[in-house]
Write a protein that holds these residues in place. Structure first.
Motif, PDB file in Angstrom:
ATOM      1  N   PRO A   9       0.810  -1.220   0.000  1.00 57.03           N
ATOM      2  CA  PRO A   9       0.000   0.000   0.000  1.00 57.03           C
ATOM      3  C   PRO A   9       0.843   1.270   0.000  1.00 57.03           C
ATOM      4  N   LEU A  10       1.948   1.263   0.735  1.00 57.80           N
ATOM      5  CA  LEU A  10       2.840   2.426   0.740  1.00 57.80           C
ATOM      6  C   LEU A  10       3.452   2.638  -0.634  1.00 57.80           C
ATOM      7  N   MET A  11       3.923   1.554  -1.260  1.00 56.50           N
ATOM      8  CA  MET A  11       4.546   1.669  -2.580  1.00 56.50           C
ATOM      9  C   MET A  11       3.555   2.207  -3.613  1.00 56.50           C
ATOM     10  N   ASP A  12       2.321   1.700  -3.564  1.00 56.60           N
ATOM     11  CA  ASP A  12       1.307   2.157  -4.517  1.00 56.60           C
ATOM     12  C   ASP A  12       0.977   3.629  -4.297  1.00 56.60           C
ATOM     13  N   LYS A  13       0.842   4.040  -3.056  1.00 57.12           N
ATOM     14  CA  LYS A  13       0.473   5.431  -2.783  1.00 57.12           C
ATOM     15  C   LYS A  13       1.581   6.394  -3.191  1.00 57.12           C
ATOM     16  N   LEU A  14       2.840   6.010  -2.988  1.00 61.41           N
ATOM     17  CA  LEU A  14       3.949   6.858  -3.424  1.00 61.41           C
ATOM     18  C   LEU A  14       3.924   7.042  -4.940  1.00 61.41           C
ATOM     19  N   ALA A  15       3.651   5.942  -5.660  1.00 65.53           N
ATOM     20  CA  ALA A  15       3.620   6.016  -7.123  1.00 65.53           C
ATOM     21  C   ALA A  15       2.419   6.817  -7.611  1.00 65.53           C
ATOM     22  N   ILE A  16       1.231   6.493  -7.099  1.00 65.55           N
ATOM     23  CA  ILE A  16       0.024   7.178  -7.556  1.00 65.55           C
ATOM     24  C   ILE A  16       0.086   8.664  -7.217  1.00 65.55           C
ATOM     25  N   GLY A  17       0.579   8.987  -6.013  1.00 64.50           N
ATOM     26  CA  GLY A  17       0.619  10.377  -5.584  1.00 64.50           C
ATOM     27  C   GLY A  17       1.588  11.232  -6.355  1.00 64.50           C
ATOM     28  N   SER A  18       2.526  10.608  -7.077  1.00 63.86           N
ATOM     29  CA  SER A  18       3.513  11.379  -7.838  1.00 63.86           C
ATOM     30  C   SER A  18       3.465  11.068  -9.334  1.00 63.86           C
ATOM     31  N   GLY A  19       2.462  10.281  -9.760  1.00 69.92           N
ATOM     32  CA  GLY A  19       2.360   9.956 -11.182  1.00 69.92           C
ATOM     33  C   GLY A  19       3.384   8.957 -11.662  1.00 69.92           C
ATOM     34  N   GLY A  20       3.795   8.035 -10.770  1.00 66.80           N
ATOM     35  CA  GLY A  20       4.807   7.053 -11.144  1.00 66.80           C
ATOM     36  C   GLY A  20       4.242   5.653 -11.277  1.00 66.80           C
ATOM     37  N   GLN A  21       5.110   4.718 -11.603  1.00 71.46           N
ATOM     38  CA  GLN A  21       4.762   3.304 -11.711  1.00 71.46           C
ATOM     39  C   GLN A  21       5.044   2.615 -10.377  1.00 71.46           C
ATOM     40  N   SER A  22       4.313   1.544 -10.079  1.00 76.04           N
ATOM     41  CA  SER A  22       4.674   0.673  -8.961  1.00 76.04           C
ATOM     42  C   SER A  22       4.612  -0.763  -9.448  1.00 76.04           C
ATOM     43  N   ALA A  23       5.572  -1.555  -9.026  1.00 72.09           N
ATOM     44  CA  ALA A  23       5.632  -2.931  -9.513  1.00 72.09           C
ATOM     45  C   ALA A  23       6.272  -3.812  -8.458  1.00 72.09           C
ATOM     46  N   LEU A  24       5.962  -5.104  -8.542  1.00 72.82           N
ATOM     47  CA  LEU A  24       6.548  -6.104  -7.654  1.00 72.82           C
ATOM     48  C   LEU A  24       7.435  -7.017  -8.476  1.00 72.82           C
ATOM     49  N   ALA A  25       8.687  -7.146  -8.066  1.00 75.88           N
ATOM     50  CA  ALA A  25       9.574  -8.130  -8.680  1.00 75.88           C
ATOM     51  C   ALA A  25       9.329  -9.452  -7.968  1.00 75.88           C
ATOM     52  N   GLU A  26       8.696 -10.403  -8.648  1.00 69.88           N
ATOM     53  CA  GLU A  26       8.345 -11.682  -8.020  1.00 69.88           C
ATOM     54  C   GLU A  26       9.588 -12.413  -7.505  1.00 69.88           C
ATOM     55  N   SER A  27      10.696 -12.197  -8.176  1.00 72.61           N
ATOM     56  CA  SER A  27      11.966 -12.756  -7.720  1.00 72.61           C
ATOM     57  C   SER A  27      13.067 -11.810  -8.162  1.00 72.61           C
ATOM     58  N   SER A  28      14.244 -12.003  -7.630  1.00 72.57           N
ATOM     59  CA  SER A  28      15.349 -11.122  -8.023  1.00 72.57           C
ATOM     60  C   SER A  28      15.677 -11.277  -9.506  1.00 72.57           C
ATOM     61  N   ASP A  29      15.316 -12.418 -10.100  1.00 68.88           N
ATOM     62  CA  ASP A  29      15.555 -12.608 -11.533  1.00 68.88           C
ATOM     63  C   ASP A  29      14.770 -11.608 -12.372  1.00 68.88           C
ATOM     64  N   ASP A  30      13.637 -11.124 -11.815  1.00 68.25           N
ATOM     65  CA  ASP A  30      12.791 -10.182 -12.552  1.00 68.25           C
ATOM     66  C   ASP A  30      13.230  -8.738 -12.364  1.00 68.25           C
ATOM     67  N   LEU A  31      14.241  -8.517 -11.557  1.00 71.27           N
ATOM     68  CA  LEU A  31      14.554  -7.159 -11.138  1.00 71.27           C
ATOM     69  C   LEU A  31      14.939  -6.254 -12.309  1.00 71.27           C
ATOM     70  N   SER A  32      15.775  -6.736 -13.207  1.00 71.58           N
ATOM     71  CA  SER A  32      16.188  -5.901 -14.338  1.00 71.58           C
ATOM     72  C   SER A  32      14.995  -5.522 -15.206  1.00 71.58           C
ATOM     73  N   ARG A  33      14.049  -6.456 -15.417  1.00 71.75           N
ATOM     74  CA  ARG A  33      12.869  -6.165 -16.222  1.00 71.75           C
ATOM     75  C   ARG A  33      11.990  -5.106 -15.556  1.00 71.75           C
ATOM     76  N   VAL A  34      11.824  -5.232 -14.233  1.00 68.34           N
ATOM     77  CA  VAL A  34      10.976  -4.281 -13.523  1.00 68.34           C
ATOM     78  C   VAL A  34      11.643  -2.909 -13.467  1.00 68.34           C
ATOM     79  N   PHE A  35      12.951  -2.873 -13.249  1.00 67.93           N
ATOM     80  CA  PHE A  35      13.690  -1.609 -13.311  1.00 67.93           C
ATOM     81  C   PHE A  35      13.505  -0.961 -14.678  1.00 67.93           C
ATOM     82  N   LEU A  36      13.560  -1.774 -15.709  1.00 67.48           N
ATOM     83  CA  LEU A  36      13.443  -1.254 -17.069  1.00 67.48           C
ATOM     84  C   LEU A  36      12.071  -0.647 -17.307  1.00 67.48           C
ATOM     85  N   GLN A  37      11.030  -1.254 -16.744  1.00 61.17           N
ATOM     86  CA  GLN A  37       9.679  -0.714 -16.909  1.00 61.17           C
ATOM     87  C   GLN A  37       9.590   0.688 -16.312  1.00 61.17           C
ATOM     88  N   ALA A  38      10.185   0.871 -15.131  1.00 61.39           N
ATOM     89  CA  ALA A  38      10.189   2.196 -14.519  1.00 61.39           C
ATOM     90  C   ALA A  38      11.045   3.158 -15.342  1.00 61.39           C
TER      91      ALA A  38
END
Length: 598
Positions: free
Chosen positions: A138-167
């Motif tokens: 909830p904190l992560m979502d509110k920070l993103a929504i309140g500033s017009g940003g993206q919020s995402a969950l990296a299901e595992s560390s293997d997904d981290l580069s992909r999620v970073f790239l999305q942001a």
């Protein structure tokens, strides 16, 4: 992150940040450290950043998110605007600055209050990445929504580069050429391309094959090729590439892509990161040659420009975009129904060249529900309901709850609004003794434009005494439609049946595309992938309405028989219908839906 894949993820962004930008990296635990100095990006900065990234570790004991955001944003001056400033926040936990829970709670409220407000008022954006399902979503979502940003969950560390790239894509949108199979086409206007190829552990080495069938690999030693390898990906930049079809000789992951630098540029509307039910997205695309909009009809007439919408399940639909003769292709996306992330792409086939431009938008619920447990002399569970969009009439919104105690008694109470905020808070206390308390919540309100909003999360349970380890945790309450609960609503009036017809001219309609698997879209059928609701006067209209109704029931039967091919058309507003919650049975199992009659 046992393999410390934060390091290659940071290195990826280090490689992708354009020259002349300013960038820095901060690490934080109890204290905040400016690991990579915030300064102008060039080759020297990249080398320094990669060297300093080796120091990223997990030895810090606390999680001081507020101080990290303040340190990283301290150069933002009040009253100034920084719309092209982006923060990417990665954390694996919750706000934790002290052993006393009350201090952590106060700090969390400070982050969502003045800390977020200060950043948002400058126009800067915070994109959040959670590297754990136990993070404070909830904190992560509110920070993103309140500033017009993206919020995402990296299901595992293997997904981290992909999620970073999305942001990162939201901060630095990049034009692409589509990868079809393992191949992509480079035309004469392209001065440089960068292929980002994600790879699995143990996969064969990545190689490129040029149009003249030369094989290019890291050891080729070509001066026009810059090759960077790291855990999970290969990043290959080719300057002044040969014109023609290039092939990636590897197993190409769907997230791989080829970005370009070209004299012929596609200019696409920048879409918001977050939208809410009822919002309309106007997508426009034009083509620039040396910075000037191309309006030549001969050039524009050969272009096939498609708007493609893809949901989280990978199902997609497309619609042709049209130009009014001004050189700008346009189309509208309205009434997206199902909450989640949507990938919005503009695909162009210019016969001699191809282009793609992608953005991600998140359809959010209008309200957020979060639950926390507080121990001590007066233990309680607290439910906080927050309006996430400014398009809600706060004074015209009410929140009610029905609490069922372990002894079977039930109490209906109004949830109090926190004065001067967009929040409502309910304290659940063990008034009937220890045991399981079940809580149903209903939000009744309206948008500022007058549209009614009715929303219920699923019935949730809380325990007394508070289980060990759950005190002071904050979790999101899932937003599923609840059964009617006695005392909070009247039964809803059944809605009249609507006739369904096939839209005869999609170019003139603003209806939302139905999302179907792309492989099911035949070229000659692209005009029937969208549904227009309404009625048509006259005798011919009656026949069309009858055919539409038959078509509707046939599709409904097929959807029941083939659930995997069901059209993605669930309306979020269906969850906001004014159903009664008079007769909820907390213990009853939901009845299966009856089979539709032919």
């Amino acid at each position: 992150d046992p393999q410390n894949l934060r390091i290659p993820a940071v290195n990826l962004l280090t490689e992708l940040v354009p020259d002349g930008s300013e960038a820095g990296v901060w690490t934080f635990g109890q204290w905040v450290n400016n690991l990579v100095r915030f300064q102008v990006v060039d080759d020297a900065w990249r080398a320094m950043a990669k060297e300093k990234a080796k120091e990223i570790n997990s030895v810090a004991l606390r999680t001081n998110i507020g101080a990290a955001l303040e340190k990283a944003s301290e150069n933002l001056e009040a009253g100034q605007q920084y719309p092209n400033t982006h923060f990417i926040l990665l954390t694996d936990g919750m706000v934790d600055i002290d052993k006393e829970p009350a201090k952590n709670t106060a700090e969390r409220e400070r982050i969502l209050g003045p800390v977020l407000a200060r950043i948002a008022q400058t126009g800067a954006h915070v994109h959040t990445v959670s590297l754990s399902k136990n993070a404070d979503k909830p904190l992560m979502d509110k920070l993103a929504i309140g500033s017009g940003g993206q919020s995402a969950l990296a299901e595992s560390s293997d997904d981290l580069s992909r999620v970073f790239l999305q942001a990162f894509d939201q901060a630095v949108p990049q034009e692409q050429v589509p990868i079809e199979g393992n191949a992509f086409v480079i035309d004469s206007s392209i001065e440089e391309f960068t292929a980002l190829v994600f790879k699995k552990e143990g996969a064969k080495p990545v190689r490129l094959v040029s149009p003249d069938l030369e094989t290019i690999e890291p050891s080729s030693g070509r001066e026009d090729v810059h090759w960077y390898s790291d855990a999970g990906y290969e990043l290959i930049t080719v300057s002044q590439p040969d014109e023609g079809e290039w092939v990636i000789d590897a197993e190409v992951d769907p997230d791989s892509r080829v970005t370009i630098v070209s004299n012929l540029q596609m200019d696409v509307t920048s879409l918001p990161s977050n939208i809410f039910a009822g919002d309309v997205l106007d997508v426009k695309a034009g083509f620039l040659n040396e910075g000037e909009l191309i309006e030549d009809e001969d050039f524009l007439s050969i272009l096939e420009v498609d708007l493609v919408v893809t949901n989280e399940e990978g199902k997609s639909g497309k619609r042709a975009m049209a130009t009014a003769g001004d050189g700008v292709f346009s189309e509208t996306i309205s009434k997206l129904k199902t909450e989640g992330a949507y990938r919005i792409a503009v695909d162009v086939d210019g016969k001699t060249f191809k282009r793609r431009f992608e953005q991600v938008v998140n359809l959010r619920p209008p309200f957020d529900f979060e639950l926390s447990a507080k121990g001590g002399e007066q233990p309680q569970h607290q439910l906080v309901v927050t309006a996430l969009t400014d398009d809600i009439d706060i004074d015209g919104t009410s929140v009610f709850a029905k609490v069922k105690a372990p002894d079977g008694t039930s109490l209906i109470k109004a949830v109090e609004q926190v004065k001067g905020t967009k929040q409502w808070r309910l304290a659940v206390t063990p008034e009937a003794g220890d045991g399981t308390y079940k809580v149903a919540v209903k939000v009744k309100g309206r948008k500022t434009a007058g549209e009614d909003v009715n929303l219920s999360p699923k019935v949730f349970e809380v325990e007394f005494p508070i289980p060990l380890g759950e005190a002071n945790m904050i979790v999101a309450v899932e937003e599923e439609a609840a059964e009617p609960v006695e005392g909070l609503d009247e039964p809803a009036e059944p809605e009249p049946a609507l006739e369904e017809s096939i839209a005869p001219n999609l170019a003139e309609s603003n209806v939302e595309p139905e999302l179907v698997p792309e492989e099911e879209l035949e070229p000659e059928e692209s005009g029937v992938d969208y549904v227009l609701w309404g009625s048509i006067a006259g005798g011919v209209a009656s026949l069309l309405a009858l055919l539409g109704t038959v078509f509707y029931f046939l599709r409904k039967k097929k959807a029941a028989q083939e659930p995997d091919d069901e059209v993605i058309n669930d309306s979020i507003m269906d969850q906001l219908n004014d159903t009664s919650i008079e007769d909820v049975d907390f213990d009853a199992e939901p009845e299966p839906e009856p089979e539709p009659e032919p």
